[in-house]
Design an enzyme around this catalytic site. Structure first.
Site, mmCIF file in Angstrom:
data_model
loop_
_atom_site.group_PDB
_atom_site.id
_atom_site.type_symbol
_atom_site.label_atom_id
_atom_site.label_comp_id
_atom_site.label_asym_id
_atom_site.label_seq_id
_atom_site.Cartn_x
_atom_site.Cartn_y
_atom_site.Cartn_z
ATOM 1 N N PRO A 1 43.864 32.861 25.977
ATOM 2 C CA PRO A 1 43.713 32.450 27.379
ATOM 3 C C PRO A 1 42.293 31.940 27.621
ATOM 4 O O PRO A 1 41.330 32.560 27.187
ATOM 5 C CB PRO A 1 43.970 33.750 28.157
ATOM 6 C CG PRO A 1 43.906 34.869 27.157
ATOM 7 C CD PRO A 1 44.167 34.283 25.816
ATOM 8 N N CYS B 1 39.853 30.372 30.717
ATOM 9 C CA CYS B 1 39.630 29.991 32.116
ATOM 10 C C CYS B 1 39.239 28.523 32.216
ATOM 11 O O CYS B 1 38.388 28.055 31.450
ATOM 12 C CB CYS B 1 38.495 30.818 32.710
ATOM 13 S SG CYS B 1 38.903 32.549 32.885
ATOM 14 N N ALA C 1 43.419 33.696 32.336
ATOM 15 C CA ALA C 1 43.389 34.822 33.279
ATOM 16 C C ALA C 1 43.904 34.344 34.631
ATOM 17 O O ALA C 1 43.297 33.483 35.272
ATOM 18 C CB ALA C 1 41.969 35.340 33.410
ATOM 19 N N GLN D 1 48.201 35.652 30.946
ATOM 20 C CA GLN D 1 47.325 36.823 31.060
ATOM 21 C C GLN D 1 47.157 37.172 32.537
ATOM 22 O O GLN D 1 46.661 36.352 33.316
ATOM 23 C CB GLN D 1 45.956 36.506 30.441
ATOM 24 C CG GLN D 1 45.037 37.717 30.394
ATOM 25 C CD GLN D 1 43.650 37.355 29.911
ATOM 26 O OE1 GLN D 1 43.019 36.441 30.440
ATOM 27 N NE2 GLN D 1 43.152 38.066 28.916
ATOM 28 N N TYR E 1 36.196 43.076 33.415
ATOM 29 C CA TYR E 1 36.977 42.902 34.646
ATOM 30 C C TYR E 1 37.590 44.259 35.063
ATOM 31 O O TYR E 1 37.355 45.275 34.420
ATOM 32 C CB TYR E 1 38.001 41.784 34.475
ATOM 33 C CG TYR E 1 37.286 40.471 34.181
ATOM 34 C CD1 TYR E 1 36.530 39.841 35.177
ATOM 35 C CD2 TYR E 1 37.281 39.898 32.910
ATOM 36 C CE1 TYR E 1 35.816 38.671 34.909
ATOM 37 C CE2 TYR E 1 36.566 38.731 32.639
ATOM 38 C CZ TYR E 1 35.844 38.131 33.644
ATOM 39 O OH TYR E 1 35.130 36.988 33.390
ATOM 40 N N ARG F 1 45.031 42.716 26.414
ATOM 41 C CA ARG F 1 43.770 42.422 25.728
ATOM 42 C C ARG F 1 42.825 43.553 26.064
ATOM 43 O O ARG F 1 42.582 43.834 27.244
ATOM 44 C CB ARG F 1 43.206 41.072 26.182
ATOM 45 C CG ARG F 1 41.833 40.816 25.619
ATOM 46 C CD ARG F 1 41.362 39.399 25.857
ATOM 47 N NE ARG F 1 41.812 38.532 24.766
ATOM 48 C CZ ARG F 1 41.381 37.278 24.594
ATOM 49 N NH1 ARG F 1 40.529 36.753 25.446
ATOM 50 N NH2 ARG F 1 41.811 36.555 23.586
ATOM 51 N N ARG G 1 37.855 28.340 21.543
ATOM 52 C CA ARG G 1 37.092 27.092 21.385
ATOM 53 C C ARG G 1 37.558 26.262 20.195
ATOM 54 O O ARG G 1 37.461 25.034 20.224
ATOM 55 C CB ARG G 1 35.607 27.408 21.263
ATOM 56 C CG ARG G 1 35.056 27.906 22.582
ATOM 57 C CD ARG G 1 33.602 28.239 22.447
ATOM 58 N NE ARG G 1 33.349 29.443 23.224
ATOM 59 C CZ ARG G 1 32.156 29.799 23.671
ATOM 60 N NH1 ARG G 1 31.108 29.045 23.423
ATOM 61 N NH2 ARG G 1 32.011 30.890 24.364
#
Ligand code: 531
Length: 366
Positions: free
Chosen positions: A24, A26, A58, A101, A183, A231, A325
């Site tokens: 995932p 963002c 997310a 996610q 988070y 995760r 990436r």
């Protein structure tokens, strides 16, 4: 030559053709939580990357749970409808199974997008109040969250379960809970952010209580045939923070709650958290969690080359690898990995002529 990376894996009733997962990522590009053409393009591209599973970024279970004004949400019909269109599109044109996610940013919510500074939103940037286990900010200059009370916990538990129901209606094949990167759910587990002195703090069992309640309530909303994973944090990379032993204990408890896999990531509980950025830096904890819990394990973090990914799976260190990436750099990473490892991978018919069997140029590419 038979590849471990390109062998199938079954999670609940879902069979993935290989163990490559697009992590995932963002995009900070939604309109008030609602996905748009950017997500259609980004995810449409990655649905044809060769990865067996593509996990949508997310996606926040309540509006105030978003990290930034651009973060994706799944708390309204508009959010759900946009995601449904994206899932339909990706399945029409691509080969990957689709995961999502589910997240709540907790004390790291109400922040600027990375390209705007990545700090807490200032007074003229439409900030919002944040929540956390304790009234302790993420770091200097960050919003001080309100310590959650029973009503907040009941609302957030319900929000995760409702979000899971929306995700199922939107057509997702797999769901995962975000219990990492500082988070909300991770901030309950870590002793650095959870200083509560009620039954939701103190010992690891107390600190895991709320995330486990969320996991159980979400599991109850997701049929057993649909994989539900999480995760989690392998280590906080801060003295006094979570360690591999905690990851083992948390995974055992998540397994007990009915989850089908964990993904071992790490870091970001405070701004001081620094990780070694070496190749596969989360793999040792993933291997330990896999061996000590028996739950399928995915891992992520500086996994770059097909050879490296193949070795992680072939040596039994993880069941799946996720990359972020590496897929932005090469959206056909899975195709190129298949070529290197002598494996088959699905491609859309429109692009079939770029496969090594039909294009001598593939052998010349660097
Ligand atoms: C940063 C990050 C990646 C991998 C390990 C630790 C931190 N990411 C985390 C993202 C937000 C953007 C930055 C999320 O987990 C939502």
């Amino acid at each position: 030559m038979s590849s471990a990376l390109f062998s199938p894996i079954k999670l609940a009733d879902l069979t993935l053709p290989n163990r490559i997962v697009v992590a995932p990522m963002c995009q900070y590009s939604a309109n008030d939580g609602v996905a748009n053409e950017w997500h259609m393009t980004h995810l449409g591209m990655l649905a044809n990357s060769g990865a067996g599973l593509l996990v949508v970024e997310a996606t926040h279970v309540e509006r105030h749970g978003r990290i930034t004004h651009g973060c994706m949400g799944i708390y309204s019909d508009a959010c759900e409808d946009a995601l449904k269109r994206i899932v339909l599109h990706c399945k029409r044109i691509g080969n990957a199974k689709l995961g999502i996610q589910l997240a709540h940013a907790g004390r790291k919510a109400s922040a600027q997008r990375p390209w705007e500074g990545a700090k807490a939103l200032g007074p003229d940037e439409d900030p919002w109040p944040t929540i956390g286990p304790s009234a302790i900010p993420f770091g200097p200059g960050w919003h001080t969250p309100r310590a959650m009370d029973e009503d907040d916990m009941a609302r957030v538990r319900r929000a995760f379960a409702d979000a899971a129901r929306r995700a199922l209606r939107a057509g997702f094949d797999a769901i995962e809970l975000h219990l990492a990167h500082g988070y909300l759910l991770h901030s309950f587990v870590s002793p650095l952010s959870n200083k509560r002195n009620d039954e939701y703090g103190g010992s690891l069992a107390g600190r895991m209580r709320f995330p486990l309640e969320v996991a159980r309530e979400t599991r109850a909303a997701v049929p057993r045939g649909i994989p539900l994973g999480a995760r989690i944090t392998g280590t906080d990379w801060v003295d006094g923070g979570l360690t591999g032993q905690d990851a083992v204990e948390l995974t055992k408890a998540l397994k007990e709650a009915g989850l089908d896999y964990v993904d071992i990531s790490s870091g970001n509980i405070t701004p001081e958290s620094r990780w070694p950025n070496d190749p596969g830096f989360n793999v040792p904890v993933a291997e330990r969690v896999r061996k000590e819990t028996g739950l399928p394990v995915r891992t992520v973090g500086m996994i770059v080359t097909p050879k490296q990914a193949e070795a992680i799976i072939a040596e039994g260190k993880a069941d799946m690898v996720a990359m972020a990436r590496a897929f932005l750099d090469d959206p056909h990473w899975g195709w190129h990995a298949a070529q290197m490892l002598g494996a088959d991978v699905a491609r859309p018919k429109q692009y079939a002529r770029s496969a090594p069997v039909l294009w001598a140029g593939a052998a010349l590419r660097g």
